[in-house]
Design a protein around this motif. Structure first.
Motif, mmCIF file in Angstrom:
data_model
loop_
_atom_site.group_PDB
_atom_site.id
_atom_site.type_symbol
_atom_site.label_atom_id
_atom_site.label_comp_id
_atom_site.label_asym_id
_atom_site.label_seq_id
_atom_site.Cartn_x
_atom_site.Cartn_y
_atom_site.Cartn_z
ATOM 1 N N LEU A 150 3.514 -14.782 19.169
ATOM 2 C CA LEU A 150 4.493 -13.786 18.748
ATOM 3 C C LEU A 150 4.121 -13.203 17.396
ATOM 4 N N TYR A 172 2.457 -22.537 20.322
ATOM 5 C CA TYR A 172 1.512 -21.501 20.763
ATOM 6 C C TYR A 172 2.245 -20.168 20.958
ATOM 7 N N ARG A 173 3.450 -20.250 21.535
ATOM 8 C CA ARG A 173 4.204 -19.019 21.781
ATOM 9 C C ARG A 173 4.570 -18.353 20.457
ATOM 10 N N ARG A 174 4.939 -19.144 19.486
ATOM 11 C CA ARG A 174 5.347 -18.549 18.201
ATOM 12 C C ARG A 174 4.155 -17.955 17.471
ATOM 13 N N ALA A 211 13.367 -25.576 21.262
ATOM 14 C CA ALA A 211 12.332 -24.611 20.848
ATOM 15 C C ALA A 211 12.132 -23.525 21.896
#
Lengths: 446, 361
Positions: free
Chosen positions: A411, A406-408, A346
């Protein structure tokens, strides 16, 4: 005093230059003497009447210079006469193969070990050729099963030439040698895997096929690890004999030292000796030693504990529990590895956690070694330490997956924001250019 | 509003602000079917800005030593808030910037924007392209992993092929005969000080020249507009073209964000100076066409080493390409047509060799 002839040459013998004539005569005499002195010696060195005859024969009697080229004895200058006696400088059979020339001819199998030992047991002689070679082969051989049976008159057993070859003997560290580690099993198998040949001895003949299916064979032959055992490692080479019941664990622990120590510290050693069972081979077998799995221990299918233990006895419960603990730790390590791999895929950096998981793998290895004590209290600490690490790495994996999620999400919001800005910019451009067009139209009308 | 007017007055008294704004307001950009290529230069400049900003942030944590480089990058990726984002944007941004720089160069080539009076603009642009490639090469070593160590070794080995001064160049680049910690320190110095200084200088020169001569119109369009003046179209630079450019920049930013989130730049395994080269070592994509060409060349071509001829060949090609405006000086102003053919071949060679190198593994 020199004089010149009519042609202008420097000197002229016919005019009686005595000193020059004397010089030439002296030189001729010296050359003839030298030739007479060295020629026989040169002839003697290159002459080998044995090869001259035997290179033209067929079958087992055929020996050529080419076939001897790689032979270690020939390379060291030991020729036919070294073993067979006789006089190789003479073509006359009555001389070359005479008793006076100590011709021995084809050797009796019973004589071969002593004949080889004439050199190979002579430390002073071998020092001049290869000081690192041992010189106790004959005494070892006498102590071996082969040597003892030969002494009783059995000529079917192996003698030196059966393993090392005859006229094509190569050093043991030459990969082409029949006694190079990778080739030893096949050499022993020439007799021991021949059921017809071994019929009279009443011993199994499946050792070679079993060994070829073993992990030792894989390591030695396929992976090229020359330290992996072959027949001679456990049975001895010149002193070959099966290790006795009490010796098996000693033999295995020459390599598997820690496992040997664990076994010696546990209750199995005394129990096996009492029952006449051969240590390590009781659980691991001897020739077809396979890579052990956790299924080997416990009370499930394929478990060796059931060979002796029954439900309710003192060993049955602990065997079960040990198996359970090992499989639980193995499953926990796999689970942590899976989650960390998913997190890595991921895009989240999990190198530290993966490194930490290796500690759990080390704990697993330690537990699998300490299993040879067959004592729960010995393996428990490593199992617990490993489980602790897997719990921490599992949490790290979960945190990493959450971070990836969280990053996605971040984004998604960022891209949405960028899209809004793009729409805003596009609308602004459209308005600007609409204003410019209407301003241009007004100017044209004016 | 009064405050704004006061600030403008203050700036105008000292820097000629009104005059500058007047220039910006009146600057126009030709509009034709090839106008989209005008965005590439600005895109490269924007990405350079991104590199500077992310690079400064990375500098706060990065340690340029063999013992600290890999660990500091690992720390940035795992412990620094949004460190993963900054690092990945910096790494991806470098590749995207090199791509746009090469695309900008080829677009200027094919649109013949290097013609008189823009020769110096082309020269400064080519120098900037070499500087950008230098940024890529020097920056690649800084994470100090196995791939970057051996890629640098292979790349600097090529420098040794230059006749007479090759070994000197090799030692200068590496700080010694081998790639070691000294190389890392040297590359770091080049990457954060020498190259940015030079790049700033040449970017400034390049922008001044672009403003001085305006935007070039391709020869075909120019001829068409001369014949039919009513077809000529222009766009105001400020705010029309700039707003469009801003859209492109935002799209680039979104692309970088997606790359950072979905395909973060890998950490790799720490460089081991004593290990042998791992299988499949290769340079980054922008050097692959040269790498693949050198692999094709035989060890010996006549009395010369194949690698030597390859390196010299590329050097000569780069020199000729840089001096292009002085070869293509067609008096009619349209440029020599066959040069476009050479450009097509060069582009096809670059793309084809790069694709082949990756497919061949």
């Amino acid at each position: 005093m020199q004089s010149k002839d009519e042609s202008g040459r420097g000197w002229n013998l016919a005019n009686g230059d005595r000193s020059r004539r004397t010089e030439i005569r002296s030189a001729l005499v010296v050359w003839c003497l030298a030739f007479l002195f060295w020629a026989p010696r040169l002839a003697a060195q290159t002459k080998n009447s044995c090869l001259d005859c035997h290179s033209s024969l067929e079958g087992a009697m055929r020996v050529t210079a080419e076939s001897l080229q790689g032979d270690i004895h020939a390379q060291k200058g030991i020729t036919c006469t070294g073993c067979h006696g006789g006089d190789a400088s003479s073509d006359d059979k009555s001389k070359s193969m005479s008793a006076a020339a100590e011709y021995r001819g084809r050797l009796d199998r019973k004589q071969i070990p002593e004949l080889c030992a004439k050199c190979h047991s002579d430390a002073a002689y071998m020092r001049g050729s290869n000081p690192s070679l041992r010189t106790d082969q004959l005494s070892e051989y006498h102590a071996s099963v082969h040597g003892q049976m030969l002494a009783k008159g059995d000529e079917k057993v192996a003698v030196c030439t059966d393993c090392h070859g005859v006229h094509d003997i190569l050093p043991p560290d030459d990969p082409r040698s029949s006694v190079y580690p990778i080739n030893v099993a096949a050499t022993c198998g020439k007799c021991h895997a021949n059921a017809e040949y071994m019929k009279a001895y009443n011993i199994p003949t499946d050792q070679l096929s079993l060994y070829n299916a073993s992990v030792h064979h894989t390591e030695l032959v396929e992976k090229g690890d020359l330290s992996a055992p072959t027949c001679s490692t456990c049975h001895g080479s010149h002193g070959a004999a099966p290790p006795g019941v009490k010796s098996v664990a000693n033999v295995c622990s020459t390599c598997h030292m820690i496992q040997g120590q664990m076994y010696a510290a546990g209750p199995h050693k005394k129990a096996f000796e009492t029952m006449g069972l051969g240590g390590c081979v009781t659980c691991h077998t001897n020739h077809k030693i396979e890579h052990p799995t956790d299924a080997l221990i416990g009370t499930g299918a394929g478990a060796v504990c059931l060979n002796c233990h029954i439900e309710g006895d003192t060993g049955y419960g602990p065997a079960n529990q040990m198996h359970q603990e090992l499989t639980d730790l193995d499953a926990a390590i796999r689970r942590s590895n899976d989650i960390l791999t998913r997190a890595e895929e991921a895009g989240v950096e999990v190198g530290e956690a993966q490194l930490e998981l290796n500690e759990a793998r080390d704990d697993m290895t330690k537990a699998r070694v300490e299993i040879h004590t067959v004592t729960l209290s010995q393996i428990d600490p490593d199992i617990q330490a490993g489980m602790q690490v897997t719990q921490e790495t599992w949490k790290a994996g979960q945190a990493a997956l959450a971070e990836g999620s969280y990053r996605r999400k971040g984004l998604l919001f960022s891209v949405a924001a960028v899209l809004l800005v793009l729409i805003g910019l596009w609308l602004k451009i459209r308005d600007l250019e609409a204003d410019d067009d209407s301003a241009n139209t007004k100017e044209e009308k004016q | 509003m009064n405050a704004l007017a006061n600030i403008q007055n203050w700036l105008d008294e000292r820097f000629g602000w009104d005059e500058l704004m007047a220039f910006v307001r009146h600057k126009t950009v030709p509009t034709h079917r090839f106008s989209y290529f005008y965005f590439l230069g600005g895109m490269t400049l924007f990405l350079f800005g991104i590199q500077v900003a992310t690079g400064i942030l990375l500098l706060l944590y990065y340690r340029p030593t063999p013992d600290g480089a890999f660990e500091s990058v690992q720390y940035i990726m795992t412990n620094v808030p949004f460190g993963w984002l900054i690092r990945s944007i910096h790494s991806w941004g470098a590749n995207v910037m090199i791509l746009t720089a090469i695309a900008h160069m080829f677009s200027v080539f094919f649109l013949k924007s290097y013609r008189k009076p823009r020769e110096l603009t082309w020269l400064s642009g080519m120098i900037l392209l070499f500087l950008v490639l230098g940024f890529g090469f020097s920056g690649y070593l800084l994470p100090w992993n196995m791939l970057s160590l051996f890629a640098t070794k292979v790349g600097t080995d090529m420098a040794a092929q230059v006749p007479w001064i090759g070994h000197w160049i090799l030692v200068f680049l590496r700080g010694g005969d081998d790639v070691t910690g000294a190389t890392l320190t040297r590359f770091f110095g080049m990457h954060v000080a020498v190259l940015p200084g030079l790049a700033t200088l040449f970017i400034g020169l390049h922008l001044v020249l672009v403003q001085r001569f305006g935007m070039s119109v391709p020869p075909g369009v120019e001829a068409d507009w001369k014949a039919h003046p009513e077809k000529a179209r222009e766009l105001r630079f400020f705010p029309n073209f700039l707003l469009r450019e801003l859209m492109a920049w935002y799209i680039a930013l979104a692309v970088l964000g997606c790359l950072a989130a979905f395909k973060p730049w890998e950490l790799g395994t720490k460089a081991d100076l004593f290990a042998s080269a791992p299988a499949g070592i290769r340079p980054e994509w922008y050097f692959m066409f040269m790498f693949q060409t050198l692999r094709f060349l035989p060890a010996k071509i006549g009395p010369f080493a194949g690698d030597l001829l390859g390196v010299l060949g590329f050097g000569a090609a780069a020199a000729v390409w840089t001096l292009l405006p002085f070869f293509d000086n067609d008096k009619r102003g349209r440029g020599k047509r066959w040069i476009a053919g050479v450009g097509v071949f060069a582009l096809a060679y670059f793309v084809g060799m790069t694709v082949y190198a990756y497919l061949a593994g």
